[in-house]
Design a protein around this motif. Structure first.
Motif, mmCIF file in Angstrom:
data_model
loop_
_atom_site.group_PDB
_atom_site.id
_atom_site.type_symbol
_atom_site.label_atom_id
_atom_site.label_comp_id
_atom_site.label_asym_id
_atom_site.label_seq_id
_atom_site.Cartn_x
_atom_site.Cartn_y
_atom_site.Cartn_z
ATOM 1 N N LYS A 62 -84.292 40.006 10.310
ATOM 2 C CA LYS A 62 -83.595 39.631 9.208
ATOM 3 C C LYS A 62 -84.480 39.302 7.948
ATOM 4 O O LYS A 62 -84.074 39.435 6.872
ATOM 5 C CB LYS A 62 -83.316 38.244 9.417
ATOM 6 N N SER A 63 -85.884 39.287 8.107
ATOM 7 C CA SER A 63 -86.703 38.895 7.180
ATOM 8 C C SER A 63 -87.088 40.198 6.324
ATOM 9 O O SER A 63 -87.510 40.002 5.175
ATOM 10 C CB SER A 63 -88.173 38.376 7.923
ATOM 11 N N GLY A 64 -86.817 41.556 6.841
ATOM 12 C CA GLY A 64 -87.353 42.543 5.822
ATOM 13 C C GLY A 64 -88.784 42.907 6.128
ATOM 14 O O GLY A 64 -89.059 43.971 5.430
ATOM 15 N N VAL A 65 -89.630 42.250 6.620
ATOM 16 C CA VAL A 65 -90.894 42.480 6.926
ATOM 17 C C VAL A 65 -91.090 43.428 8.199
ATOM 18 O O VAL A 65 -90.296 43.204 9.128
ATOM 19 C CB VAL A 65 -91.934 41.216 7.056
ATOM 20 N N GLU A 78 -92.467 31.318 4.320
ATOM 21 C CA GLU A 78 -93.144 30.827 3.111
ATOM 22 C C GLU A 78 -93.356 31.881 1.871
ATOM 23 O O GLU A 78 -93.639 31.883 0.886
ATOM 24 C CB GLU A 78 -94.449 30.614 3.375
ATOM 25 N N ASN A 79 -92.864 33.208 2.287
ATOM 26 C CA ASN A 79 -92.995 34.290 1.343
ATOM 27 C C ASN A 79 -94.229 34.674 0.905
ATOM 28 O O ASN A 79 -94.704 35.334 -0.117
ATOM 29 C CB ASN A 79 -92.090 34.150 -0.059
ATOM 30 N N VAL A 80 -95.299 34.391 1.657
ATOM 31 C CA VAL A 80 -96.695 34.812 1.784
ATOM 32 C C VAL A 80 -96.739 36.402 2.152
ATOM 33 O O VAL A 80 -97.352 37.289 1.334
ATOM 34 C CB VAL A 80 -97.629 33.889 2.379
ATOM 35 N N ILE A 81 -96.066 36.629 3.172
ATOM 36 C CA ILE A 81 -96.003 38.060 3.676
ATOM 37 C C ILE A 81 -94.565 38.290 3.158
ATOM 38 O O ILE A 81 -93.557 37.673 3.556
ATOM 39 C CB ILE A 81 -95.957 38.054 5.088
ATOM 40 N N LYS A 82 -94.409 39.339 2.231
ATOM 41 C CA LYS A 82 -93.134 39.661 1.781
ATOM 42 C C LYS A 82 -92.307 40.709 2.421
ATOM 43 O O LYS A 82 -92.895 41.486 2.989
ATOM 44 C CB LYS A 82 -93.250 39.832 0.201
ATOM 45 N N PRO A 83 -90.822 40.571 2.089
ATOM 46 C CA PRO A 83 -90.108 41.759 2.629
ATOM 47 C C PRO A 83 -90.530 42.861 2.047
ATOM 48 O O PRO A 83 -91.108 43.111 1.131
ATOM 49 C CB PRO A 83 -88.821 41.364 2.036
ATOM 50 N N VAL A 84 -90.325 44.063 2.819
ATOM 51 C CA VAL A 84 -91.048 45.446 2.532
ATOM 52 C C VAL A 84 -92.181 45.537 2.859
ATOM 53 O O VAL A 84 -93.057 46.625 2.873
ATOM 54 C CB VAL A 84 -90.667 46.040 1.208
ATOM 55 N N GLU A 85 -93.072 44.353 3.054
ATOM 56 C CA GLU A 85 -94.516 44.545 3.493
ATOM 57 C C GLU A 85 -94.696 44.593 4.947
ATOM 58 O O GLU A 85 -93.684 44.452 5.599
ATOM 59 C CB GLU A 85 -95.463 43.171 2.971
ATOM 60 N N SER A 86 -95.855 45.109 5.252
ATOM 61 C CA SER A 86 -96.240 45.149 6.834
ATOM 62 C C SER A 86 -97.366 44.438 7.200
ATOM 63 O O SER A 86 -98.271 44.037 6.439
ATOM 64 C CB SER A 86 -96.183 46.939 7.014
ATOM 65 N N VAL A 87 -97.166 44.063 8.680
ATOM 66 C CA VAL A 87 -98.321 43.232 9.189
ATOM 67 C C VAL A 87 -98.529 43.631 10.520
ATOM 68 O O VAL A 87 -97.635 43.980 11.223
ATOM 69 C CB VAL A 87 -98.034 41.772 8.803
ATOM 70 N N LEU A 88 -99.874 43.928 10.811
ATOM 71 C CA LEU A 88 -100.163 44.425 12.251
ATOM 72 C C LEU A 88 -100.899 43.096 12.748
ATOM 73 O O LEU A 88 -101.911 42.658 12.335
ATOM 74 C CB LEU A 88 -101.411 45.435 12.049
ATOM 75 N N CYS A 89 -100.266 42.546 13.783
ATOM 76 C CA CYS A 89 -100.890 41.602 14.553
ATOM 77 C C CYS A 89 -101.782 41.924 15.783
ATOM 78 O O CYS A 89 -101.221 42.647 16.503
ATOM 79 C CB CYS A 89 -99.601 40.560 15.196
ATOM 80 N N ILE A 90 -102.610 41.238 15.935
ATOM 81 C CA ILE A 90 -103.622 41.830 17.091
ATOM 82 C C ILE A 90 -103.471 40.784 18.110
ATOM 83 O O ILE A 90 -103.886 39.566 18.147
ATOM 84 C CB ILE A 90 -105.302 41.919 16.576
ATOM 85 N N HIS A 91 -103.163 41.770 19.236
ATOM 86 C CA HIS A 91 -102.998 40.728 20.581
ATOM 87 C C HIS A 91 -104.287 40.852 21.282
ATOM 88 O O HIS A 91 -104.654 41.877 21.744
ATOM 89 C CB HIS A 91 -101.783 41.307 21.415
ATOM 90 N N THR A 92 -104.982 39.795 21.056
ATOM 91 C CA THR A 92 -106.446 39.538 21.407
ATOM 92 C C THR A 92 -106.591 39.199 22.982
ATOM 93 O O THR A 92 -107.571 38.862 23.488
ATOM 94 C CB THR A 92 -107.165 38.483 20.456
ATOM 95 N N GLY A 93 -105.508 39.167 23.805
ATOM 96 C CA GLY A 93 -105.456 38.891 25.177
ATOM 97 C C GLY A 93 -105.336 37.255 25.603
ATOM 98 O O GLY A 93 -104.492 36.567 25.094
ATOM 99 N N GLY A 94 -106.285 37.027 26.520
ATOM 100 C CA GLY A 94 -106.282 35.702 27.077
ATOM 101 C C GLY A 94 -105.156 34.922 27.912
ATOM 102 O O GLY A 94 -104.774 33.950 27.915
ATOM 103 N N LEU A 95 -104.665 36.088 28.679
ATOM 104 C CA LEU A 95 -103.134 35.716 29.387
ATOM 105 C C LEU A 95 -103.429 34.919 30.471
ATOM 106 O O LEU A 95 -102.588 33.965 30.829
ATOM 107 C CB LEU A 95 -102.376 36.864 29.567
ATOM 108 N N THR A 96 -104.769 34.940 30.918
ATOM 109 C CA THR A 96 -104.945 33.860 32.131
ATOM 110 C C THR A 96 -104.802 32.508 31.584
ATOM 111 O O THR A 96 -104.427 31.599 32.303
ATOM 112 C CB THR A 96 -106.389 33.961 32.481
#
Ligand SMILES: *Cc1c(COP(=O)(O)O)cnc(C)c1O
Length: 289
Positions: free
Chosen positions: A18-21, A261-279
């Motif tokens: 829905k966000s367009g990001v 908050e529209n700091v990351i805007k529609p049409v922009e892209s973001v790569l989130c790093i999954h750093t693990g820690g699942l224990t």
């Protein structure tokens, strides 16, 4: 030993669509079950430096639930390197919790020290170093750790933002250095009142393409309430990806907040790093949240 393949997948939850990001997640939680995420990168040059030194064993430091301790124990076992973990809290025992038990399982010797002794040791870990003992500081927080984290992201030009959780800021600093000024690196502090870390980061890097986000620790380090478990559960049920309670769950909530908050805007892209820690999902505190 430190070869790996990073998997990047697109996140298509109803909120994101829905966000367009465009939101992507790099699944470094899948690198290894116990040397997960960023710990792999923080350890690789430390272990290389140990192997080229004359030392015969590794010593490191951590709290009772330290992902770094388990990661070091597993990495040392893979290389048949004797290792010792200095643990904060002299009331603890090797069977006090699943983290310490896992460390022992991998053959790490554990030494339990008082909180005061620990904070002194933490400030000056090289005091424990000698010809035979190679010391890795708490959290793998040293120059070799930062250097390894430069290899986490393969191509920064593909993303407008890169998001990463922040504890000591070793990983954040390494990612900024690796970016060479490309993309905007968003670090989400897992600790309350973490603005002091900005100075640490500035000292580690000469680039300015980063923001330390200090408003998304949601109760502070290791604290979480029902709203966090609700968020993580919903995210897992919409993506098949588990988040850990301490770091990645809060980062993703922070990423959603920056989108709102529209700091990351529609049409922009973001790569989130999954750093693990699942224990961390096995902790009593999480089970009761
Ligand atoms: C250790 C850890 C971090 C923090 O990394 P720093 O380099 O200390 O900032 C982030 N996420 C997870 C899952 C961790 O285990």
């Amino acid at each position: 030993m430190f070869d790996h393949k990073s998997i990047v997948q697109e996140i298509k939850t109803p909120f994101v669509l829905k966000s367009g990001v465009r939101v992507f997640m790099q699944r470094d939680d899948q690198i290894h079950p116990f040397i997960s995420g960023n710990k792999w990168f923080k350890l690789k040059h430390n272990i290389r430096d140990f192997l080229t030194s004359e030392a015969t064993s590794i010593m490191t430091f951590g709290g009772a639930y330290s992902n770094h301790l388990v990661a070091t124990a597993a990495a040392c076992a893979m290389q048949q390197i004797p290792c010792m973990g200095m643990v904060r809290g002299d009331e603890l025992q090797p069977n006090s919790n699943y983290v310490l038990r896992l460390c022992s399982e991998f053959g790490m010797k554990l030494k339990f020290i008082s909180r005061q002794g620990y904070s002194e040791a933490k400030r000056n870990p090289s005091e424990f170093e000698n010809k035979k003992v190679f010391v890795i500081p708490e959290g793998g927080d040293n120059a070799a750790g930062i250097l390894g984290c430069q290899d986490i992201v393969k191509d920064y030009t593909l993303f407008d933002h890169v998001a990463v959780p922040v504890g000591t800021a070793t990983t954040f600093s390494g990612i900024i250095n690796g970016s060479k000024g490309e993309s905007h690196i968003q670090g989400f502090a897992a600790l309350k009142n973490a603005s002091y870390l900005s100075e640490t980061v500035s000292g580690n890097t000469s680039y300015n393409n980063w923001t330390l986000q200090t408003s998304y620790s949601y109760g502070g380090f290791g604290h979480f309430d029902e709203s966090q478990s609700k968020f993580n559960r919903q995210f897992a049920s919409e993506t098949g990806i588990l988040l850990d309670p301490v770091y990645t769950g809060k980062m993703m909530r922070g990423v959603y907040a920056l989108i709102s908050e529209n700091v990351i805007k529609p049409v922009e892209s973001v790569l989130c790093i999954h750093t693990g820690g699942l224990t961390g999902l096995l902790s009593e505190k999480w089970l009761n949240s």
